[in-house]
Design an enzyme around this catalytic site. Structure first.
Site, PDB file in Angstrom:
ATOM      1  N   GLU A   1     -53.500  71.999 -49.680  1.00 30.66           N
ATOM      2  CA  GLU A   1     -54.968  71.957 -49.648  1.00 30.66           C
ATOM      3  C   GLU A   1     -55.545  72.305 -51.019  1.00 30.66           C
ATOM      4  O   GLU A   1     -56.496  71.671 -51.478  1.00 30.66           O
ATOM      5  CB  GLU A   1     -55.522  72.892 -48.582  1.00 30.66           C
ATOM      6  N   HIS A  16     -55.695  81.114 -36.184  1.00 33.07           N
ATOM      7  CA  HIS A  16     -55.873  79.659 -36.122  1.00 33.07           C
ATOM      8  C   HIS A  16     -56.107  79.252 -34.675  1.00 33.07           C
ATOM      9  O   HIS A  16     -55.201  79.327 -33.841  1.00 33.07           O
ATOM     10  CB  HIS A  16     -54.626  78.982 -36.688  1.00 33.07           C
ATOM     11  N   PHE A  23     -51.754  68.121 -36.893  1.00 29.77           N
ATOM     12  CA  PHE A  23     -50.476  67.442 -36.679  1.00 29.77           C
ATOM     13  C   PHE A  23     -50.717  65.939 -36.499  1.00 29.77           C
ATOM     14  O   PHE A  23     -51.738  65.514 -35.970  1.00 29.77           O
ATOM     15  CB  PHE A  23     -49.781  67.990 -35.430  1.00 29.77           C
ATOM     16  N   CYS A  43     -55.372  70.000 -34.500  1.00 24.98           N
ATOM     17  CA  CYS A  43     -56.181  71.053 -35.110  1.00 24.98           C
ATOM     18  C   CYS A  43     -57.454  70.529 -35.762  1.00 24.98           C
ATOM     19  O   CYS A  43     -58.234  71.307 -36.315  1.00 24.98           O
ATOM     20  CB  CYS A  43     -55.348  71.830 -36.127  1.00 24.98           C
ATOM     21  N   LYS A  68     -59.681  81.966 -41.265  1.00 25.99           N
ATOM     22  CA  LYS A  68     -58.502  82.151 -40.414  1.00 25.99           C
ATOM     23  C   LYS A  68     -57.764  83.446 -40.758  1.00 25.99           C
ATOM     24  O   LYS A  68     -56.968  83.933 -39.960  1.00 25.99           O
ATOM     25  CB  LYS A  68     -57.544  80.970 -40.544  1.00 25.99           C
ATOM     26  N   HIS A  82     -59.288  74.840 -44.585  1.00 29.29           N
ATOM     27  CA  HIS A  82     -58.412  74.859 -43.410  1.00 29.29           C
ATOM     28  C   HIS A  82     -57.519  76.089 -43.489  1.00 29.29           C
ATOM     29  O   HIS A  82     -57.347  76.792 -42.494  1.00 29.29           O
ATOM     30  CB  HIS A  82     -57.598  73.574 -43.354  1.00 29.29           C
TER      31      HIS A  82
END
Length: 417
Positions: free
Chosen positions: A316, A342, A401, A165, A337, A305
């Protein structure tokens, strides 16, 4: 990193669940509209999650020859469309894209998963001799960059990251450094993703990563809200035209923003979960600030994010507070998002484009669906309505990830054109 050459964004091409085109995407973001709905690509009735942020009105034939469309996975089609929109938006002479001084850096997290699924079915049902000779070039992650470079005859640096991502933010950051070092004058940079497939959705369902708010699709993506229950998968592409400043000024280009800082880090913690105390996320923001030679108090806005998962949003927020301390409570922090879903490997590029537009228009898009405050997420998330603001420096985060992190810092460009 001490860079001698300045890099600016002169073109933005967005193909998103909010629309095909930058203008439509931006207008719907500012209005706080959601691109989430029920999945229509396949029968999702047996899935725990039956919602996604699909692109509803994409016509590849508006950008690609019919014969070529059949030889490309959807993620390549989205990338070519976004590149065409970015080139048009930049109003750049095609001659500047040809040759060694223009490169292409376009990434993806998953690549051609749709075509992989289709041709695997053909293999099982009809045998290996029926698999298309175009199968591999339709699915490999770097083929989006390859197809764009072929279209524009761009023979400069050509690459693609596959950093989950964070992939497309890394692509833009690396392209920024390529121009800074003098290895190219123009870069076509960003990412593309088309993961809304039976296997793609099933994999994330199995991980319990997706929202299951199936009865209220448009309210499902709710970053930082106490009732968030997972992210909503999206699709699309974001492509930016990056130029060396003097070239952009010489040709009288419209400049959306200047890239002034880039950071990378790794969590070194888990294959999927973020570092529970946010050390990797904090480190990447600090590195971007150091690269930009900025103090934390000089940032006014963060495009987070902000995935809408319980862990990510809390961590975050924690990382932002580690870096910005009391200044964290003076920042505007929003997650787009909440509207786009996403886009996985394309999220960073989409959000870098949105951050550049935020600086250009001096309007902060909201975090929609923010209804129930979470005591662990206690910053100003620009809830539910866009906000006019004076912004000089903005930051955008991407985390992926494997613990891979990226951060870009953009500056409002106010010098005379």
């Amino acid at each position: 990193m001490n860079s001698n050459r300045r890099v600016v964004i002169t073109g933005i091409g967005l193909v998103s669940p909010l629309g095909v085109g930058t203008k439509l995407t931006w207008e719907r973001l500012v209005r706080g509209e959601s691109g989430v709905g029920l999945i229509t690509r396949f029968d999702a009735s047996r899935y725990s999650t039956r919602i996604a942020a699909e692109i509803r009105n994409f016509d590849p034939l508006a950008f690609i020859d019919r014969k070529e469309v059949r030889r490309m996975d959807l993620f390549i089609q989205y990338a070519l469309a976004a590149a065409a929109l970015a080139v048009e938006d930049a109003a750049i002479d095609p001659a500047l894209l040809e040759g060694d001084n223009c490169g292409v850096y376009v990434s993806s997290g998953i690549g051609g998963i749709g075509q992989i699924e289709e041709w695997h079915k053909v293999l099982l049902e009809k045998g290996p001799e029926r698999v298309s000779p175009f199968f591999l070039v339709a699915t490999i992650i770097n083929e989006a960059a390859g197809q764009i470079s072929i279209r524009y005859r761009s023979r400069g640096p050509n690459s693609a990251t596959a950093t989950a991502c964070t992939a497309s933010l890394h692509a833009i950051g690396d392209a920024y450094r390529i121009i800074s070092r003098g290895e190219a004058d123009v870069m076509i940079a960003g990412g593309s993703e088309a993961p809304i497939t039976p296997l793609g959705v099933a994999g994330f369902c199995a991980m319990k990563a997706l929202s299951e708010r199936n009865d209220e699709p448009q309210r499902a993506s709710r970053p930082f809200d106490a009732q968030r229950d997972g992210f909503v998968m999206g699709e699309g592409a974001g492509i930016l035209i990056l130029e060396e400043l003097n070239l952009a000024l010489k040709r009288g280009a419209r400049i959306y923003a200047e890239i002034v800082g880039y950071g990378m880090s790794g969590d070194a913690y888990h294959v999927a979960a973020p570092d529970p105390v946010g050390e990797g996320a904090a480190a990447v923001m600090k590195r971007a600030l150091n690269d930009a030679h900025l103090h934390p108090e000089e940032i006014q806005y963060i495009n987070a994010h902000g995935t809408s998962t319980p862990l990510n949003d809390r961590i975050e927020t924690q990382a932002i507070k580690k870096v910005f301390k009391e200044q964290a409570y003076k920042l505007a922090v929003s997650s787009t998002k909440s509207m786009t879903g996403h886009l996985l490997g394309a999220a960073g590029a989409l959000e870098a484009g949105i951050t550049a537009l935020t600086l250009y228009h001096q309007i902060i898009p909201p975090t929609i669906n923010y209804e129930f405050p979470d005591p662990d997420c206690d910053l100003d998330y620009v809830p539910n309505q866009a906000r006019q603001a004076e912004i000089t420096y903005a930051m955008t985060n991407s985390f992926g990830f494997g613990g891979t992190n990226g951060c870009l810092i953009l500056k409002r460009f106010t010098e005379s054109l």
